[in-house]
Structures are given as C-alpha cells and as structure tokens.
Design an enzyme around this catalytic site. Structure first.
Site: not given
Ligand code: SAM
Ligand code: DTB
Ligand code: SF4
Length: 346
Positions: A62, A66, A69, A106, A137, A197, A269
C-alpha cells in the site's frame, strides 16, 4: 441514564460535547459499566454477538503511510505484496466462513482507493458472496461517489472506512490523506444507501481527551455508523508504532462503554487486538456493550483468536451469535426508533 423501554428510548444524539464524553471517561468504572450496560439492554439482547469474518483480498504494497499498518509498502514488516485474489478463491473462503458460523463477510484491500478498473472485479466477489446468503462488507480505501454506487448495485451491504483517531491526533499517524477525505468517503457511502462501518484504533499513544475526541467525531457524524469497530493497536514490528506504551486494559473497556452510550443503536465491535486479550478482558468488553467481533483465525494480516477459542468463550459467557436480520427488516442504526438495530421489533 434511566432504564426506559425501547419505545421510549431517547432520540439519537449528534451534538455530543467534549466535556460530556470526558465526564463519562472520569466516572468510577462500575458506574460507567452500569450506564453502558443499561443502554445496551434498551436496544439489544446482551446475549447476542454479531460475528463477521475478514479476508484480505489484496494484501500489502500500500502506498499510504498509516503508522500502525503492516501493509504499508514503506515499512519493512515482512508482509509481501500480493495481487487481487480471484473471485473463486474468495468464494471458497466465504463458504468456509459461513460454515464456521459467520453472518457477515468483509473483504479488505490494501489500497489508498480502488482504481475504476478494480470495481467490476470486486463487484463480482460481492455478488457471489451475497448469493451465499451472507451479509457483505468491503474496505477498499477512499471511494468516489460513482464507485460507491457501483458497489451498492453489486449488493454491498456495509462499507468499512475508519476515522482511525481524533482529528487532533490524526496528523501524527497519517500524512498521505486528510481527515476530510475520510469524511467525504463516508458521505459517498451513505449517499449510495449502504450502511457504514466506521471506528478507530486506540493504544496509539493518544491521550484520554483524544480517545474522547475519536468517539465524539464518530457520534457526531450525520448518521451514527451502523457498526463501530474499536481496534486496540496490534503492534507489528517494522511499523512506526511498534513499541508504543500499552494502553491500560480498563481504559480500553471505558472506550467501548462510551462508544455504546454515545451510539446506542450501533453495533460496537470489539475488533483488532483480541488475540492478546484474555477471556476476562473480553468479558468486560461485552459487559460494557460490545456486541460484535471478527471471527476466524486471521484479521487481514495479523492473528485473531481461533474459532475453537471463541466458541469456548461464547459457551463460557453464555453468548450466542446474532442471527442474520430478515432482508425486509434491515434497518439503519439511525433510522427506526423503537427497533433493535439487528432488525427485530423491540
Ligand atoms: N486500505 C483500506 C483503508 O485504509 O481504509 C482498508 C484496509 S485498512 C487495513 C482498515 C483498517 O484496519 C484501518 O483503518 C485501521 O483502523 C485498521 N488497522 C490496520 N492496521 C491495524 C493495526 N495494526 N492495529 C489495529 N487496527 C489496524
Ligand atoms: C477494522 O476496523 N479493523 C479490521 C477491519 N476494520 C478491516 C482490520 C484490522 C486489521 C489489523 C491488522 C491486520 O490484520 O493487518
Ligand atoms: Fe494502506 Fe494500511 Fe493505510 Fe489501509 S490502513 S490505507 S492498507 S497503509
């Protein structure tokens, strides 16, 4: 908050003030739990928990930054970039999720936003998953209005797009898109007629006032999100937030409780972070009004409790999976007064 019948429950509020949410955070813990549990019972059967299963249909690589992430290309987390999965492979996973007891599936993609050419491919996945009788979702990043319309036409029930943090903490976590971009995507999703959501992450080093600020931003949206995922940061080596001081578990439970009080008809959730929580902490979260989980041994790239552990937890706590709402009875958390948000008459 007095215990009133669902039909006389107060109207949903969108005018929460920072001081009110801070005052809730400062209540004695047992009093806060009592208030949240009372609100929970006005709208839901507290023995029911909605179960969703996640699948990463496009992993890693990506371009966003973030800081939490593991899928951001720029951090070295060991997550390898993969192409979009085939519809057949996604369908196989959805069948397994349904057989294991999930009611919602989802699909997540590590995109800043989908390209227009991706939309027909994702639409095909949505159609097939929906045909299994599961709620659908997706979480694909920012959406334009036409993209949201196209996903809705394919049968998408929910779109996940998180605010992630309070507006005044956001700039410390993400620099590649603005808070307003997120609000715009949520507007496109609502305008397309899909359920939202939307939640965030706690334990990223934010202050209590900033946790309250996240909940305030969520509760004061034009419509309360139908689902509110409260994620506890999963600390992944290689991400900038790895090594952040752990949040006090009781502060996490308080955050759940105040989400329940401020967004009474939404599914709250208990989201990422459950793998490292013991049964006692999860039980406190359910007592504080959480009524939805991700179910299945993987979130997107990180672990989640396996199905056997969750089944044992449900048995231990006397919880049961929430049944799917009848299609004609599906309602938005914000629309029908005096109705359980899971679609049953109060
Ligand atoms: N890329 C898309 C976005 O950012 O909207 C969809 C996937 S992204 C992984 C969805 C959500 O996962 C993020 O907005 C964040 O709230 C959650 N998330 C990602 N990494 C995480 C982590 N290490 N711990 C907790 N939540 C996480
Ligand atoms: C949300 O709020 N949490 C989920 C879902 N929406 C997509 C994602 C959590 C991701 C946690 C880190 C991972 O597994 O990569
Ligand atoms: Fe990309 Fe992760 Fe940010 Fe979603 S949360 S936009 S997958 S870096």
């Amino acid at each position: 908050m007095s215990a009133s019948s669902p039909l006389s429950a107060p109207a949903l509020r969108h005018d929460w003030q920072p001081a009110e949410l801070m005052a809730l955070f400062e209540l004695p813990f047992p009093e806060l739990l009592h208030r949240a549990a009372s609100v929970h019972r006005q709208h839901f059967d507290p023995a029911e928990v909605q179960v969703s299963t996640l699948l990463s249909v496009k992993t890693g690589g990506c371009p966003e930054d973030c800081a939490y992430c593991p899928q951001a290309q720029r951090y070295h987390t060991g997550v390898e970039a993969q192409k979009l999965m085939s519809t057949e492979a996604v369908l196989e996973k959805a069948k397994q999720a349904k057989a294991a007891g999930a009611s919602r599936f989802c699909m997540g993609a590590a995109w800043r936003s989908p390209k227009d050419r991706d939309i027909p491919k994702v639409a095909a996945m949505i159609r097939e998953v929906k045909a299994l009788g599961l709620e659908t979702c997706a979480t694909l990043g920012m959406l334009s209005a036409p993209q949201a319309d196209a996903l809705k036409s394919a049968g998408l029930d929910y779109y996940n797009h998180n605010l992630d943090s309070a507006p005044d903490f956001y700039g410390e976590i993400i620099h590649t898109r603005e808070y307003q971009d997120r609000l715009d995507t949520l507007e496109h999703v609502r305008d397309a007629g899909m359920k939202t959501c939307c939640g965030g992450i706690v334990g990223m080093g934010e202050s209590r006032a900033q946790r309250a600020g996240l909940l305030l931003a969520l509760a004061n949206l034009p419509a309360h999100p139908d689902s509110v995922p409260i994620n506890r940061l999963v600390q992944v080596p290689g991400t900038p937030l790895h090594g952040t001081a752990e949040l006090d578990p009781f502060e996490f439970v308080r955050t759940i409780a105040i989400a329940r009080i401020s967004m009474p008809r939404s599914m709250v959730r208990l989201s990422a972070g459950r793998e490292s929580m013991n049964d006692e902490l999860q039980a406190l979260c359910f007592a504080a009004g959480a009524n939805s989980i991700f179910y299945g041994e993987k979130l997107l790239t990180t672990g989640n409790p396996d199905v056997e552990r969750d089944q044992a937890l449900f048995a231990r706590l006397g919880l049961r999976p929430m049944p799917l709402p009848a299609p004609s009875a599906t309602v938005h958390a914000d629309i029908v007064e005096g109705t359980h948000a899971c679609g049953r008459a109060a």
